[in-house]
Design an enzyme around this catalytic site. Structure first.
Site, PDB file in Angstrom:
ATOM      1  N   VAL A   1       0.036   0.477   1.596  1.00  0.00           N
ATOM      2  CA  VAL A   1      -1.335  -0.029   1.527  1.00  0.00           C
ATOM      3  C   VAL A   1      -1.915   0.463   0.212  1.00  0.00           C
ATOM      4  O   VAL A   1      -1.613   1.572  -0.234  1.00  0.00           O
ATOM      5  CB  VAL A   1      -2.209   0.432   2.717  1.00  0.00           C
ATOM      6  CG1 VAL A   1      -1.747  -0.207   4.014  1.00  0.00           C
ATOM      7  CG2 VAL A   1      -2.209   1.936   2.844  1.00  0.00           C
ATOM      8  N   SER A   2      -2.733  -0.362  -0.420  1.00  0.00           N
ATOM      9  CA  SER A   2      -3.244   0.001  -1.741  1.00  0.00           C
ATOM     10  C   SER A   2      -4.502   0.841  -1.669  1.00  0.00           C
ATOM     11  O   SER A   2      -4.822   1.566  -2.606  1.00  0.00           O
ATOM     12  CB  SER A   2      -3.510  -1.265  -2.570  1.00  0.00           C
ATOM     13  OG  SER A   2      -4.425  -2.107  -1.898  1.00  0.00           O
ATOM     14  N   THR A   3      -5.257   0.761  -0.552  1.00  0.00           N
ATOM     15  CA  THR A   3      -6.514   1.511  -0.451  1.00  0.00           C
ATOM     16  C   THR A   3      -6.701   2.030   0.963  1.00  0.00           C
ATOM     17  O   THR A   3      -6.115   1.534   1.920  1.00  0.00           O
ATOM     18  CB  THR A   3      -7.726   0.627  -0.806  1.00  0.00           C
ATOM     19  OG1 THR A   3      -7.818  -0.426   0.153  1.00  0.00           O
ATOM     20  CG2 THR A   3      -7.596   0.052  -2.207  1.00  0.00           C
TER      21      THR A   3
ATOM     22  N   GLN B   1      -8.022  -0.734   3.261  1.00  0.00           N
ATOM     23  CA  GLN B   1      -7.050  -1.567   3.951  1.00  0.00           C
ATOM     24  C   GLN B   1      -6.574  -0.895   5.232  1.00  0.00           C
ATOM     25  O   GLN B   1      -6.415  -1.543   6.256  1.00  0.00           O
ATOM     26  CB  GLN B   1      -5.863  -1.852   3.035  1.00  0.00           C
ATOM     27  CG  GLN B   1      -6.149  -2.883   1.964  1.00  0.00           C
ATOM     28  CD  GLN B   1      -4.899  -3.203   1.169  1.00  0.00           C
ATOM     29  OE1 GLN B   1      -4.004  -2.374   1.032  1.00  0.00           O
ATOM     30  NE2 GLN B   1      -4.831  -4.395   0.633  1.00  0.00           N
TER      31      GLN B   1
END
Length: 263
Positions: free
Chosen positions: A31-33, A36
């Site tokens: 997951v990028s953040t 998310q």
């Protein structure tokens, strides 16, 4: 030489000998953040889907590699992905929930698949139902890559045609100022106006060149006629060649301001 150290991930140690006996499934989750993760695209959810696939396929317990807070746009800062790829050997499988969790572009995915093929490993993406372990899966993947390449080529052709039309019609396409024109800002847009002095130099250089003179001779003739660049220096052969290249439409020689902002 010393023995190759074992690989340890998620508290599970796997020796090289064990890996040669039993193919391994490596699940990659990203997951990028944190945002998310809070909205359902969590590492745990991805891991559970990969484990469920392994149970259904009777592939044993997967090794889960997690990457949090890292964008999928670049492979350079994906340290956990690089570790996951390094763990794979012949007969092993890399499993992701979706290609978007692995990469952002088909081109990057194709590079990874080529790497896996060299290792003798495979890629499985659950959302796309893609499995390069099968001939049909490999065909589908390369078909997707070919379609993506075709789309990129068509976009490039359209962009080149647009830029060429803009330039030929007197538009400014960015970069350095075209020799023979000035750049002005009008209404927040970049526009071209004719630079009469430089355009006269262009026409004289073209006349001399059409008479059979070399670029060096043309540069010398311009210097003898008293022509010089804005910096005060003389013209040199490479600049002569550059400034004689096709210019915006001859209609741009009219002194009025030309709209040259691409929409």
């Amino acid at each position: 030489m010393g023995a190759t150290p074992p690989i340890q991930t998620n508290g599970v140690t796997i020796s090289r000998k064990q890996r040669k006996r039993d193919p391994v499934v490596v699940g990659y989750c990203r997951v990028s953040t944190q945002e998310q993760a809070r909205h359902g695209v969590s590492l745990d959810n991805q891991a559970e889907r990969i484990k469920a696939w392994c149970d259904f396929q009777q592939r044993g317990t997967p090794l889960i590699v997690r990457e949090l807070g890292v964008s999928g746009g670049s492979l350079l800062n994906r340290h956990q992905l690089r570790m996951a790829l390094g763990m794979l050997e012949r007969g092993d499988t890399l499993v992701v929930c979706a290609l978007s969790r692995l990469v952002r572009s088909i081109r990057d995915a194709l590079d990874i698949v080529k790497l896996l093929e060299k290792k003798g490993a495979s890629l499985v993406s659950l959302s796309e139902e893609l499995n390069t372990e099968t001939a049909a899966g490999r065909f589908l993947f390369h078909l997707l890559a070919s379609l993506a390449e075709l789309e990129r080529g068509q976009i490039s052709e359209r962009t080149s045609a647009c830029v060429r039309h803009l330039f030929q019609s007197g538009g400014y396409i960015g970069g350095r100022r075209p020799f023979g024109f000035n750049l002005v800002e009008v209404g927040g847009k970049t526009r071209l106006t004719l630079n009469e002095q430089e355009w006269n130099v262009i026409e004289e250089a073209r006349r001399l060149r059409s008479g059979g003179l070399s670029l060096r001779k043309v540069a010398e003739a311009l210097r003898q006629q008293g022509h010089c660049r804005q910096s005060g220096g003389p013209y040199y052969p490479a600049l002569v060649a550059s400034m004689m290249r096709p210019k915006p439409s001859l209609e741009a020689r009219e002194p009025e301001i030309l709209d040259c902002q691409a929409t």
